[in-house]
Design a protein around this motif. Structure first.
Motif, PDB file in Angstrom:
ATOM      1  N   ILE A 139      19.548  10.968  -4.829  1.00 21.87           N
ATOM      2  CA  ILE A 139      19.840  12.378  -4.168  1.00 21.87           C
ATOM      3  C   ILE A 139      19.348  13.401  -5.269  1.00 21.87           C
ATOM      4  O   ILE A 139      18.648  14.630  -4.937  1.00 21.87           O
ATOM      5  CB  ILE A 139      20.990  12.670  -3.664  1.00 21.87           C
ATOM      6  CG1 ILE A 139      21.095  13.608  -2.644  1.00 21.87           C
ATOM      7  CG2 ILE A 139      22.146  12.538  -4.579  1.00 21.87           C
ATOM      8  CD1 ILE A 139      22.175  13.749  -1.683  1.00 21.87           C
ATOM      9  N   ASN A 140      19.590  13.105  -6.425  1.00 21.06           N
ATOM     10  CA  ASN A 140      19.590  14.409  -7.573  1.00 21.06           C
ATOM     11  C   ASN A 140      18.094  14.659  -7.838  1.00 21.06           C
ATOM     12  O   ASN A 140      17.644  15.560  -8.557  1.00 21.06           O
ATOM     13  CB  ASN A 140      20.377  14.081  -8.870  1.00 21.06           C
ATOM     14  CG  ASN A 140      21.655  14.035  -8.637  1.00 21.06           C
ATOM     15  OD1 ASN A 140      22.305  14.800  -7.686  1.00 21.06           O
ATOM     16  ND2 ASN A 140      22.434  13.077  -9.399  1.00 21.06           N
ATOM     17  N   ASP A 141      17.120  13.721  -7.261  1.00 23.03           N
ATOM     18  CA  ASP A 141      15.722  13.908  -7.351  1.00 23.03           C
ATOM     19  C   ASP A 141      15.408  15.133  -6.434  1.00 23.03           C
ATOM     20  O   ASP A 141      13.909  15.607  -6.318  1.00 23.03           O
ATOM     21  CB  ASP A 141      14.878  12.639  -7.023  1.00 23.03           C
ATOM     22  CG  ASP A 141      15.117  11.609  -8.013  1.00 23.03           C
ATOM     23  OD1 ASP A 141      15.540  12.032  -9.202  1.00 23.03           O
ATOM     24  OD2 ASP A 141      15.108  10.645  -7.778  1.00 23.03           O
ATOM     25  N   TYR A 142      16.020  15.462  -5.819  1.00 14.39           N
ATOM     26  CA  TYR A 142      15.793  16.575  -4.357  1.00 14.39           C
ATOM     27  C   TYR A 142      16.435  17.842  -4.618  1.00 14.39           C
ATOM     28  O   TYR A 142      17.856  17.512  -5.025  1.00 14.39           O
ATOM     29  CB  TYR A 142      15.890  15.679  -2.847  1.00 14.39           C
ATOM     30  CG  TYR A 142      14.947  14.886  -2.680  1.00 14.39           C
ATOM     31  CD1 TYR A 142      13.784  14.721  -2.518  1.00 14.39           C
ATOM     32  CD2 TYR A 142      15.247  13.519  -3.257  1.00 14.39           C
ATOM     33  CE1 TYR A 142      13.023  13.708  -2.308  1.00 14.39           C
ATOM     34  CE2 TYR A 142      14.838  12.289  -3.226  1.00 14.39           C
ATOM     35  CZ  TYR A 142      13.302  12.565  -2.759  1.00 14.39           C
ATOM     36  OH  TYR A 142      12.503  11.501  -2.748  1.00 14.39           O
TER      37      TYR A 142
ATOM     38  N   GLN B 204       0.629  -1.368  -0.155  1.00 12.98           N
ATOM     39  CA  GLN B 204       0.031   0.087  -0.017  1.00 12.98           C
ATOM     40  C   GLN B 204       1.067   1.387   0.033  1.00 12.98           C
ATOM     41  O   GLN B 204       2.064   1.170   0.608  1.00 12.98           O
ATOM     42  CB  GLN B 204      -0.757   0.098   1.071  1.00 12.98           C
ATOM     43  CG  GLN B 204      -1.774  -1.031   1.329  1.00 12.98           C
ATOM     44  CD  GLN B 204      -3.016  -0.991   0.218  1.00 12.98           C
ATOM     45  OE1 GLN B 204      -3.728  -0.037   0.593  1.00 12.98           O
ATOM     46  NE2 GLN B 204      -3.007  -1.730  -0.814  1.00 12.98           N
ATOM     47  N   ARG B 205       0.403   2.235  -0.710  1.00 11.20           N
ATOM     48  CA  ARG B 205       1.001   3.608  -0.513  1.00 11.20           C
ATOM     49  C   ARG B 205       0.084   4.678  -0.321  1.00 11.20           C
ATOM     50  O   ARG B 205      -1.043   4.676  -1.126  1.00 11.20           O
ATOM     51  CB  ARG B 205       1.601   3.941  -2.029  1.00 11.20           C
ATOM     52  CG  ARG B 205       2.586   2.836  -2.366  1.00 11.20           C
ATOM     53  CD  ARG B 205       4.092   2.868  -1.883  1.00 11.20           C
ATOM     54  NE  ARG B 205       4.900   1.882  -2.361  1.00 11.20           N
ATOM     55  CZ  ARG B 205       5.192   0.807  -2.118  1.00 11.20           C
ATOM     56  NH1 ARG B 205       4.570   0.200  -0.984  1.00 11.20           N
ATOM     57  NH2 ARG B 205       6.238  -0.075  -2.371  1.00 11.20           N
ATOM     58  N   LEU B 206       0.363   5.657   0.376  1.00 12.49           N
ATOM     59  CA  LEU B 206      -0.513   7.085   0.366  1.00 12.49           C
ATOM     60  C   LEU B 206      -0.151   7.666  -0.958  1.00 12.49           C
ATOM     61  O   LEU B 206       0.944   7.810  -1.416  1.00 12.49           O
ATOM     62  CB  LEU B 206       0.077   7.864   1.441  1.00 12.49           C
ATOM     63  CG  LEU B 206      -0.589   7.332   2.962  1.00 12.49           C
ATOM     64  CD1 LEU B 206       0.079   8.425   4.109  1.00 12.49           C
ATOM     65  CD2 LEU B 206      -2.075   7.436   3.141  1.00 12.49           C
ATOM     66  N   SER B 207      -1.200   8.168  -1.503  1.00  9.49           N
ATOM     67  CA  SER B 207      -1.004   9.066  -2.721  1.00  9.49           C
ATOM     68  C   SER B 207      -0.552  10.318  -2.547  1.00  9.49           C
ATOM     69  O   SER B 207      -0.398  10.775  -1.246  1.00  9.49           O
ATOM     70  CB  SER B 207      -2.223   9.036  -3.703  1.00  9.49           C
ATOM     71  OG  SER B 207      -3.095   9.917  -2.817  1.00  9.49           O
ATOM     72  N   TYR B 208       0.173  11.066  -3.609  1.00 16.20           N
ATOM     73  CA  TYR B 208       0.654  12.262  -3.323  1.00 16.20           C
ATOM     74  C   TYR B 208      -0.472  13.339  -2.857  1.00 16.20           C
ATOM     75  O   TYR B 208      -0.557  14.061  -1.794  1.00 16.20           O
ATOM     76  CB  TYR B 208       0.867  13.033  -4.612  1.00 16.20           C
ATOM     77  CG  TYR B 208       1.001  14.575  -4.887  1.00 16.20           C
ATOM     78  CD1 TYR B 208       2.233  15.257  -4.364  1.00 16.20           C
ATOM     79  CD2 TYR B 208      -0.056  15.236  -5.309  1.00 16.20           C
ATOM     80  CE1 TYR B 208       2.296  16.462  -4.303  1.00 16.20           C
ATOM     81  CE2 TYR B 208       0.045  16.743  -5.361  1.00 16.20           C
ATOM     82  CZ  TYR B 208       1.237  17.134  -4.802  1.00 16.20           C
ATOM     83  OH  TYR B 208       1.363  18.538  -4.771  1.00 16.20           O
ATOM     84  N   GLN B 209      -1.643  13.112  -3.479  1.00 17.23           N
ATOM     85  CA  GLN B 209      -2.856  13.817  -2.685  1.00 17.23           C
ATOM     86  C   GLN B 209      -3.218  13.563  -1.349  1.00 17.23           C
ATOM     87  O   GLN B 209      -3.477  14.324  -0.648  1.00 17.23           O
ATOM     88  CB  GLN B 209      -4.217  13.729  -3.727  1.00 17.23           C
ATOM     89  CG  GLN B 209      -5.083  14.657  -3.464  1.00 17.23           C
ATOM     90  CD  GLN B 209      -4.617  16.362  -3.513  1.00 17.23           C
ATOM     91  OE1 GLN B 209      -4.000  16.506  -4.524  1.00 17.23           O
ATOM     92  NE2 GLN B 209      -4.849  16.995  -2.638  1.00 17.23           N
TER      93      GLN B 209
ATOM     94  N   LEU C 133      11.573   4.418  -1.264  1.00 14.86           N
ATOM     95  CA  LEU C 133      11.058   3.371  -2.082  1.00 14.86           C
ATOM     96  C   LEU C 133       9.752   3.913  -2.927  1.00 14.86           C
ATOM     97  O   LEU C 133       9.008   3.230  -3.578  1.00 14.86           O
ATOM     98  CB  LEU C 133      10.772   2.120  -1.262  1.00 14.86           C
ATOM     99  CG  LEU C 133      11.770   1.435  -0.602  1.00 14.86           C
ATOM    100  CD1 LEU C 133      11.348   0.195   0.121  1.00 14.86           C
ATOM    101  CD2 LEU C 133      12.424   0.726  -1.941  1.00 14.86           C
ATOM    102  N   HIS C 134       9.141   4.880  -2.244  1.00 14.00           N
ATOM    103  CA  HIS C 134       8.021   5.396  -2.914  1.00 14.00           C
ATOM    104  C   HIS C 134       8.137   6.307  -4.226  1.00 14.00           C
ATOM    105  O   HIS C 134       8.981   7.375  -4.025  1.00 14.00           O
ATOM    106  CB  HIS C 134       7.358   6.616  -1.664  1.00 14.00           C
ATOM    107  CG  HIS C 134       5.759   6.793  -2.114  1.00 14.00           C
ATOM    108  ND1 HIS C 134       5.478   7.411  -3.169  1.00 14.00           N
ATOM    109  CD2 HIS C 134       4.565   6.802  -1.060  1.00 14.00           C
ATOM    110  CE1 HIS C 134       4.134   7.673  -2.881  1.00 14.00           C
ATOM    111  NE2 HIS C 134       3.710   7.339  -1.840  1.00 14.00           N
ATOM    112  N   ARG C 135       7.714   5.709  -5.290  1.00 13.75           N
ATOM    113  CA  ARG C 135       7.855   6.569  -6.549  1.00 13.75           C
ATOM    114  C   ARG C 135       7.765   8.143  -6.563  1.00 13.75           C
ATOM    115  O   ARG C 135       8.279   8.729  -7.067  1.00 13.75           O
ATOM    116  CB  ARG C 135       7.122   5.773  -7.584  1.00 13.75           C
ATOM    117  CG  ARG C 135       7.709   5.724  -8.705  1.00 13.75           C
ATOM    118  CD  ARG C 135       6.621   5.207  -9.867  1.00 13.75           C
ATOM    119  NE  ARG C 135       5.303   4.904  -9.286  1.00 13.75           N
ATOM    120  CZ  ARG C 135       4.583   3.816  -9.536  1.00 13.75           C
ATOM    121  NH1 ARG C 135       5.051   3.028 -10.515  1.00 13.75           N
ATOM    122  NH2 ARG C 135       3.293   3.751  -9.059  1.00 13.75           N
ATOM    123  N   ASP C 136       6.710   8.399  -5.666  1.00 11.14           N
ATOM    124  CA  ASP C 136       6.268   9.896  -5.971  1.00 11.14           C
ATOM    125  C   ASP C 136       6.857  10.583  -4.814  1.00 11.14           C
ATOM    126  O   ASP C 136       6.557  11.788  -4.538  1.00 11.14           O
ATOM    127  CB  ASP C 136       4.793  10.065  -5.784  1.00 11.14           C
ATOM    128  CG  ASP C 136       4.014   9.703  -6.931  1.00 11.14           C
ATOM    129  OD1 ASP C 136       4.663   9.545  -8.248  1.00 11.14           O
ATOM    130  OD2 ASP C 136       2.870   9.211  -6.822  1.00 11.14           O
TER     131      ASP C 136
END
Ligand code: SF4
Ligand code: SF4
Length: 381
Positions: A115-118, A56-61, A84-87
């Motif tokens: 790290i380069n995603d942030y 299960q994942r919490l969505s962005y929203q 590990l959460h894609r978003d």
């Protein structure tokens, strides 16, 4: 690297205004957007779930709604392993756009890759899970080599201009000498420390090595003694919380100060104990019988001295008694002499077993929402 002035002022103003308004208010949203992790630490109470729940994942929203609902000025994102959460980069960015202080907790195994995603920001902090020196940390997470990975990750993040702190959980059997020496190393690297005794999660595989309250207090006195009564190191913890750890304050917890939004919903009553889940923050605040929980009230709370329960109490105490707070900050934590009286445990109500009920309910919900995946779900369960 201390917290920059802008977020600090924002949080201080929020806290004082809420305090003046009266009533219960949150300081930090604890967010668990997933429970899956790439480690399996023996002291972890977060990952012992069947696969369909770990998937299960919490969505962005849902993550944005959680902060809007509770209004806390800061969010601490944990899990599981949030990287590990894609978003996750989008979720962090969303919070930063709302001018929230974001603390992204990670075991650092994926940090180099991600790290380069942030981007660095005064409102963003990496919080690296590091439970002591090499031997202590690798033992705590039950995997060799993780200490080096975490230290490299700290250095990499610092070299890219990020603010970095560590979160250090202390278990029974830790050596004050070694922990103090480890804090010296962190100080030399310019890293702040969030320290807390571990909570004896009922689902944690290792139940032997959690500190009880008396041992916690004795232990922290010994540690702080070795570091100029705590002044030798930079803690993100408040001075009065450190004073509490050393047995100098009789505090009841403030469980709503760091409310948890997890994949199950808002967790009653706190980050540590899951006694039920509700779908809105309002229901959590208004529908929880807070008097049922806390040290001396409930068996599961008996040994708790964890920062997410007691930092809120220390913050309120600091607002009420600023001179006391400044005195501890200036002189350090008292590590000798009589301790403050502890709370009587003789009238606490017995622990209730609620784990299997909520896991069954969650699995039923997952199956109802995705009948096609039901077969796979049932197999995994
Ligand atoms: S890294 Fe954190 S979430 Fe993962 S198993 Fe260890 S304590 Fe639990
Ligand atoms: S003492 Fe408070 S913070 Fe600790 S487990 Fe109990 S309710 Fe939660």
């Amino acid at each position: 690297m201390a917290l920059p002035v802008a977020p600090m002022l924002r949080i201080a103003t929020y806290t004082v205004l809420q305090h003046l308004k009266g009533g219960r208010y949150p300081l930090v949203l604890m967010l668990e957007p997933l429970l899956r992790c790439n480690l399996a630490c023996p002291g972890c109470g977060k990952i012992d779930y069947p696969d369909p729940i770990l998937n299960q994942r919490l969505s962005y929203q849902q993550c944005m709604d959680a902060i809007d609902e509770c209004g806390a000025p800061a969010v601490s994102i944990a899990g599981g392993e949030p990287l590990l959460h894609r978003d996750m980069p989008k979720i962090v960015q969303g919070y930063l756009e709302k001018k929230k202080l974001v603390i992204l907790c990670t075991n650092a195994l994926l940090l180099k890759k991600k790290i380069n995603d942030y981007k660095p920001s005064p409102y963003f902090t990496w919080s690296i899970h590091l439970d002591g020196d090499k031997a202590m940390h690798d033992h705590a997470v039950d995997q060799k080599g993780t200490y080096e990975v975490a230290v490299e990750a700290i250095q990499l993040a610092q070299s890219k201009g990020f603010r970095v702190q560590i979160n250090c959980t202390v278990f029974d059997g830790a050596s004050p000498d070694r922990l103090a020496a480890f804090f010296d190393v962190m100080k030399a690297q310019g890293v702040e420390i969030t320290v807390s005794p571990g909570y004896a999660y009922e689902r944690a595989p290792d139940q032997e090595h959690f500190l009880n309250r008396q041992r916690t207090k004795n232990f922290f006195r010994e540690v702080f003694k070795r570091g100029d009564d705590g002044k030798a190191w930079d803690f993100t913890n408040s001075p009065l919380f450190l004073d509490f750890l050393a047995g100098n304050q009789t505090y009841e917890c403030t469980p709503w100060s760091m409310p948890l939004r997890t994949v199950f919903g808002w967790q009653k009553p706190c980050y540590l104990v899951g006694e039920g889940y509700v779908s809105t923050f309002k229901e959590l605040m208004e529908g929880t019988d807070w008097e049922q929980y806390g040290v001396g009230k409930y068996e599961k709370c008996a040994n708790c001295m964890v920062h997410c329960g007691f930092e809120g109490t220390a913050a309120t105490d600091a607002i009420r008694h600023p001179l006391k707070m400044f005195s501890v900050a200036r002189k350090g934590v008292r590590t000798e002499g009589e301790m403050a009286p502890d709370i009587d445990l003789s009238n606490q109500r017995p622990a209730e077993n609620v784990y299997s009920t909520h896991v069954e309910r969650e699995l039923a919900r997952i199956i109802a929402e995705n009948p096609k995946g039901a077969k796979r779900t049932e197999r995994a369960a």
